[in-house]
Design an enzyme around this catalytic site. Structure first.
Site, PDB file in Angstrom:
ATOM      1  CG  ASP A 104      13.902  -2.477  12.492  1.00  0.00           C
ATOM      2  OD1 ASP A 104      12.999  -1.766  12.956  1.00  0.00           O
ATOM      3  OD2 ASP A 104      13.993  -3.706  12.701  1.00  0.00           O
ATOM      4  CB  ILE A 117      -0.963  -0.002   1.203  1.00  0.00           C
ATOM      5  CG1 ILE A 117      -1.752  -1.322   1.252  1.00  0.00           C
ATOM      6  CG2 ILE A 117      -1.926   1.179   1.135  1.00  0.00           C
ATOM      7  CD1 ILE A 117      -2.504  -1.570   2.551  1.00  0.00           C
ATOM      8  CE  LYS A 134       1.177  -7.645   3.958  1.00  0.00           C
ATOM      9  NZ  LYS A 134       0.607  -7.195   2.714  1.00  0.00           N
ATOM     10  CB  SER A 162      -6.857  -3.415  10.065  1.00  0.00           C
ATOM     11  OG  SER A 162      -7.548  -4.561   9.692  1.00  0.00           O
ATOM     12  CG  ASN A 174      -4.124 -11.435   2.839  1.00  0.00           C
ATOM     13  OD1 ASN A 174      -3.024 -10.942   2.994  1.00  0.00           O
ATOM     14  ND2 ASN A 174      -5.023 -11.449   3.801  1.00  0.00           N
ATOM     15  N   GLY A 213     -10.715 -18.353  13.367  1.00  0.00           N
ATOM     16  CA  GLY A 213     -10.616 -16.902  13.576  1.00  0.00           C
ATOM     17  C   GLY A 213     -11.303 -16.069  12.514  1.00  0.00           C
ATOM     18  CG  ASP A 214     -11.428 -16.609   8.134  1.00  0.00           C
ATOM     19  OD1 ASP A 214     -10.531 -15.789   8.414  1.00  0.00           O
ATOM     20  OD2 ASP A 214     -11.415 -17.318   7.104  1.00  0.00           O
ATOM     21  CG  PHE A 237       1.923   2.678   4.563  1.00  0.00           C
ATOM     22  CD1 PHE A 237       0.592   2.354   4.363  1.00  0.00           C
ATOM     23  CD2 PHE A 237       2.420   3.846   3.996  1.00  0.00           C
ATOM     24  CE1 PHE A 237      -0.230   3.177   3.610  1.00  0.00           C
ATOM     25  CE2 PHE A 237       1.603   4.676   3.234  1.00  0.00           C
ATOM     26  CZ  PHE A 237       0.275   4.336   3.039  1.00  0.00           C
ATOM     27  CE1 TYR A 260      -1.357  -6.195  10.950  1.00  0.00           C
ATOM     28  CE2 TYR A 260      -3.628  -6.967  10.787  1.00  0.00           C
ATOM     29  CZ  TYR A 260      -2.634  -6.076  10.422  1.00  0.00           C
ATOM     30  OH  TYR A 260      -2.921  -5.061   9.545  1.00  0.00           O
ATOM     31  CE  LYS A 293      -1.700  -2.554  11.663  1.00  0.00           C
ATOM     32  NZ  LYS A 293      -0.853  -1.492  11.168  1.00  0.00           N
ATOM     33  CG  ASN A 321       6.425  -8.426   3.622  1.00  0.00           C
ATOM     34  OD1 ASN A 321       6.832  -9.499   3.171  1.00  0.00           O
ATOM     35  ND2 ASN A 321       5.146  -8.103   3.623  1.00  0.00           N
TER      36      ASN A 321
HETATM   37  P1  NAD Z   1       3.634  -4.543   3.392  1.00  0.00           P
HETATM   38  O1  NAD Z   1       4.247  -5.620   4.234  1.00  0.00           O
HETATM   39  O2  NAD Z   1       3.606  -4.736   1.933  1.00  0.00           O
HETATM   40  O3  NAD Z   1       4.347  -3.147   3.704  1.00  0.00           O
HETATM   41  C1  NAD Z   1       4.903  -2.838   4.951  1.00  0.00           C
HETATM   42  C2  NAD Z   1       6.311  -2.320   4.697  1.00  0.00           C
HETATM   43  O4  NAD Z   1       6.883  -1.935   5.950  1.00  0.00           O
HETATM   44  C3  NAD Z   1       7.234  -3.367   4.092  1.00  0.00           C
HETATM   45  O5  NAD Z   1       7.862  -2.822   2.946  1.00  0.00           O
HETATM   46  C4  NAD Z   1       8.254  -3.677   5.191  1.00  0.00           C
HETATM   47  O6  NAD Z   1       9.524  -3.953   4.654  1.00  0.00           O
HETATM   48  C5  NAD Z   1       8.223  -2.392   6.012  1.00  0.00           C
HETATM   49  N1  NAD Z   1       8.528  -2.559   7.446  1.00  0.00           N
HETATM   50  C6  NAD Z   1       7.943  -3.412   8.335  1.00  0.00           C
HETATM   51  N2  NAD Z   1       8.472  -3.227   9.547  1.00  0.00           N
HETATM   52  C7  NAD Z   1       9.399  -2.228   9.439  1.00  0.00           C
HETATM   53  C8  NAD Z   1      10.274  -1.584  10.352  1.00  0.00           C
HETATM   54  N3  NAD Z   1      10.341  -1.926  11.636  1.00  0.00           N
HETATM   55  N4  NAD Z   1      11.074  -0.603   9.900  1.00  0.00           N
HETATM   56  C9  NAD Z   1      11.054  -0.234   8.597  1.00  0.00           C
HETATM   57  N5  NAD Z   1      10.241  -0.808   7.686  1.00  0.00           N
HETATM   58  C10 NAD Z   1       9.420  -1.788   8.110  1.00  0.00           C
HETATM   59  O7  NAD Z   1       2.161  -4.302   3.971  1.00  0.00           O
HETATM   60  P2  NAD Z   1       0.936  -3.522   3.336  1.00  0.00           P
HETATM   61  O8  NAD Z   1      -0.056  -4.522   2.887  1.00  0.00           O
HETATM   62  O9  NAD Z   1       1.407  -2.487   2.410  1.00  0.00           O
HETATM   63  O10 NAD Z   1       0.333  -2.856   4.632  1.00  0.00           O
HETATM   64  C11 NAD Z   1       0.694  -1.548   5.024  1.00  0.00           C
HETATM   65  C12 NAD Z   1       0.046  -1.210   6.357  1.00  0.00           C
HETATM   66  O11 NAD Z   1      -1.363  -1.339   6.217  1.00  0.00           O
HETATM   67  C13 NAD Z   1       0.433  -2.142   7.501  1.00  0.00           C
HETATM   68  O12 NAD Z   1       0.524  -1.377   8.675  1.00  0.00           O
HETATM   69  C14 NAD Z   1      -0.729  -3.106   7.584  1.00  0.00           C
HETATM   70  O13 NAD Z   1      -0.873  -3.631   8.884  1.00  0.00           O
HETATM   71  C15 NAD Z   1      -1.877  -2.199   7.224  1.00  0.00           C
HETATM   72  N6  NAD Z   1      -3.049  -2.912   6.674  1.00  0.00           N
HETATM   73  C16 NAD Z   1      -2.854  -3.760   5.606  1.00  0.00           C
HETATM   74  C17 NAD Z   1      -3.938  -4.443   5.102  1.00  0.00           C
HETATM   75  C18 NAD Z   1      -3.763  -5.424   3.976  1.00  0.00           C
HETATM   76  O14 NAD Z   1      -4.616  -6.307   3.818  1.00  0.00           O
HETATM   77  N7  NAD Z   1      -2.719  -5.328   3.167  1.00  0.00           N
HETATM   78  C19 NAD Z   1      -5.214  -4.257   5.650  1.00  0.00           C
HETATM   79  C20 NAD Z   1      -5.364  -3.375   6.713  1.00  0.00           C
HETATM   80  C21 NAD Z   1      -4.255  -2.702   7.223  1.00  0.00           C
HETATM   81  C1  WQD Z   2     -10.709 -13.146   2.784  1.00  0.00           C
HETATM   82  C2  WQD Z   2     -11.703 -14.286   2.688  1.00  0.00           C
HETATM   83  C3  WQD Z   2     -11.046 -16.249   3.917  1.00  0.00           C
HETATM   84  C4  WQD Z   2      -7.564 -17.291   1.560  1.00  0.00           C
HETATM   85  C5  WQD Z   2      -7.151 -10.419   6.694  1.00  0.00           C
HETATM   86  C6  WQD Z   2      -6.705  -9.966   8.066  1.00  0.00           C
HETATM   87  C7  WQD Z   2      -7.218  -8.606   8.362  1.00  0.00           C
HETATM   88  C8  WQD Z   2      -6.884  -7.621   7.233  1.00  0.00           C
HETATM   89  C9  WQD Z   2      -7.200  -8.170   5.886  1.00  0.00           C
HETATM   90  C10 WQD Z   2      -4.918  -6.376   7.719  1.00  0.00           C
HETATM   91  C11 WQD Z   2     -11.921 -15.005   4.037  1.00  0.00           C
HETATM   92  C12 WQD Z   2     -11.107 -16.542   2.438  1.00  0.00           C
HETATM   93  C13 WQD Z   2      -8.686 -16.661   2.027  1.00  0.00           C
HETATM   94  C14 WQD Z   2      -7.689 -18.583   0.981  1.00  0.00           C
HETATM   95  C15 WQD Z   2     -10.064 -18.477   1.354  1.00  0.00           C
HETATM   96  N1  WQD Z   2      -5.476  -7.321   7.168  1.00  0.00           N
HETATM   97  N2  WQD Z   2      -9.913 -17.241   1.943  1.00  0.00           N
HETATM   98  N3  WQD Z   2      -8.947 -19.123   0.880  1.00  0.00           N
HETATM   99  O1  WQD Z   2      -9.518 -12.714   6.478  1.00  0.00           O
HETATM  100  O2  WQD Z   2     -10.709 -10.651   5.637  1.00  0.00           O
HETATM  101  O3  WQD Z   2      -8.536 -10.414   6.671  1.00  0.00           O
HETATM  102  O4  WQD Z   2      -6.668  -9.481   5.753  1.00  0.00           O
HETATM  103  O5  WQD Z   2      -5.319  -5.639   8.568  1.00  0.00           O
HETATM  104  O6  WQD Z   2      -6.662  -8.210   9.568  1.00  0.00           O
HETATM  105  O7  WQD Z   2      -7.208 -10.870   9.029  1.00  0.00           O
HETATM  106  O8  WQD Z   2      -8.693 -11.466   4.408  1.00  0.00           O
HETATM  107  O9  WQD Z   2      -7.785 -12.220   2.250  1.00  0.00           O
HETATM  108  O10 WQD Z   2      -7.227 -13.535   4.340  1.00  0.00           O
HETATM  109  O11 WQD Z   2      -9.530 -13.617   3.427  1.00  0.00           O
HETATM  110  O12 WQD Z   2     -11.163 -19.025   1.266  1.00  0.00           O
HETATM  111  O13 WQD Z   2      -6.710 -19.221   0.563  1.00  0.00           O
HETATM  112  O14 WQD Z   2     -11.157 -15.282   1.812  1.00  0.00           O
HETATM  113  O15 WQD Z   2     -11.509 -17.350   4.651  1.00  0.00           O
HETATM  114  O16 WQD Z   2     -13.251 -15.363   4.095  1.00  0.00           O
HETATM  115  P1  WQD Z   2      -9.448 -11.383   5.843  1.00  0.00           P
HETATM  116  P2  WQD Z   2      -8.211 -12.716   3.576  1.00  0.00           P
END
Ligand code: NAD
Ligand code: WQD
Length: 337
Positions: free
Chosen positions: A58, A12, A84, A124, A198, A296-297, A80, A149, A153, A35
């Site tokens: 870091d 993101i 995660k 989130s 995911n 946990g889902d 960000f 996780y 948040k 990551n």
């Molecule tokens: P991502 O893992 O792709 O990006 C996170 C980045 O942070 C990575 O590039 C990693 O190298 C860097 N990082 C982690 N710890 C670090 C540290 N201590 N110092 C410096 N860099 C560090 O994740 P994303 O999907 O882009 O998510 C971004 C943010 O959004 C996260 O906080 C995540 O929890 C939150 N979020 C993500 C989702 C999702 O589904 N992707 C949903 C809700 C919230």
């Molecule tokens: C979506 C749906 C699964 C994989 C997670 C984190 C949440 C947030 C977003 C950051 C669910 C189903 C998935 C697979 C499947 N992240 N599924 N087969 O569970 O909504 O949330 O990511 O904050 O904190 O918990 O997202 O993409 O894992 O799953 O059937 O191989 O797809 O059961 O119903 P979720 P997801």
């Protein structure tokens, strides 16, 4: 004046950096590449035509972070950086609490000592758990998330609210629903590090035959087709919301601001609907099998994002199919790298 984007080479973060650069913000990225990969920095430059400043370290290394604040005139931060992976967080709770919360606190300490305001936090929808009513608006009661996780948040949100009140700072908590898709250029996307947890990354790799079959976790949920429902938001739409939120925060004349926005489309899609949409958008097959529910889902979560529309003048308007087309283009790009 510059914006510090932590985790700016991540999924993101990289999309948001491009939107910030497109809006003429100067960007300073800190990312330890835990990551992400360095080539994303070049791709950000290719896509935006501008080069952000990048520091690979870091955020737990306070002294290095302090040097970044010393070297640049930081006027805000989008944070960000975090670990995660929900499953991994259960196995490594200390690593998750330490990385996600110490990093946050280190940045806030710099904000405090250097008189910086304007902080945007990646939260989130997991903070709502299984909400009693759909759609989920920002007043929906929070439930302590089951995963470590998710707890990082919720704790991050509390730390930020206390910090803003005690120090007269401006902060915004953005609660993302389920981000999907990749940049239309196919140069940025979610990196396939390890076996995806995911849904959409797993669907993508199944279509690409890297995985044999998608396991659908449960078809006995009380939903229309029995599979669980989520709100899938296109990552570029999500990135644009950050720019809108940042501008609002910077422009605000209030001393203390605590804004909270849900970022979703307002529409729920089931797992099966996502699979079918991916197949039809990309003209590919996604073989699947139905399995037991994943621990946990939750059953269903989709956003009421009216507040963001009204106050940020922002709306997620990219369709599921369009977003999934960009996912497939990203897979094709990865194959040619
Ligand atoms: P991502 O893992 O792709 O990006 C996170 C980045 O942070 C990575 O590039 C990693 O190298 C860097 N990082 C982690 N710890 C670090 C540290 N201590 N110092 C410096 N860099 C560090 O994740 P994303 O999907 O882009 O998510 C971004 C943010 O959004 C996260 O906080 C995540 O929890 C939150 N979020 C993500 C989702 C999702 O589904 N992707 C949903 C809700 C919230
Ligand atoms: C979506 C749906 C699964 C994989 C997670 C984190 C949440 C947030 C977003 C950051 C669910 C189903 C998935 C697979 C499947 N992240 N599924 N087969 O569970 O909504 O949330 O990511 O904050 O904190 O918990 O997202 O993409 O894992 O799953 O059937 O191989 O797809 O059961 O119903 P979720 P997801």
């Amino acid at each position: 004046m510059a914006i510090l984007v932590t985790g700016g080479l991540g999924y993101i973060g990289s999309h948001t950096v491009v939107e910030l650069l497109n809006n003429d913000f100067e960007v300073v990225i800190v990312d330890d590449l835990s990551n992400s990969e360095k080539f994303i920095l070049n791709n950000i430059e290719e896509v935006s035509g501008k080069k952000p400043i990048f520091y690979p370290f870091d955020l737990r290394r306070k002294e290095l972070l302090s040097q970044v604040f010393e070297a640049h005139n930081i006027e805000g931060c989008i944070n960000f950086a975090a670990f995660k992976a929900v499953g991994e967080s259960q196995e490594k709770p200390l690593e998750y609490y330490e990385n996600n919360l110490f990093s946050l606190i280190n940045i806030l300490q710099e904000f405090k000592t250097r008189n910086v305001s304007n902080f945007i936090f990646s939260s989130s929808c997991t903070v709502y758990g299984q909400a009693d009513q759909m759609p989920i608006d920002e007043n929906t009661p929070l439930k302590m998330p089951e995963s470590v996780y998710g707890k990082t948040k919720q704790m991050g949100e509390e730390i930020l609210k206390d910090f803003a009140l005690a120090n007269q700072k401006k902060i915004t908590l953005l609660r993302y629903f389920n981000p999907i898709g990749a940049h239309p250029s196919a140069k940025l996307g979610e990196l396939p590090i390890g076996v995806p947890n995911n849904l959409v990354p797993y669907v993508m790799q199944t279509a690409a035959k890297i995985r044999e079959k998608l396991s659908i976790w449960g078809d006995d949920y009380p939903t229309e087709d029995g599979t669980a429902v989520r709100d899938y938001i296109y990552v570029v739409d999500l990135a644009k919301a950050h720019v809108a939120a940042l501008k609002k925060l910077i422009d605000s004349k209030e001393e203390t601001v605590i804004d909270i926005y849900n970022l979703g489309t307002g529409k729920g899609s089931s797992v099966l609907e996502v699979v079918k949409a991916f197949e039809s958008a990309n003209n590919v097959d996604v073989p699947y099998q139905i399995c037991d529910r994943r621990a946990g889902d939750i059953t269903i979560a989709y956003a009421n994002a009216d507040k963001a529309e009204k106050e940020l003048n922002w709306k997620a308007d990219t369709s599921l199919e369009e977003a999934l087309r960009t996912t497939w283009q990203w897979q094709k790009y990865l194959e040619t790298r």
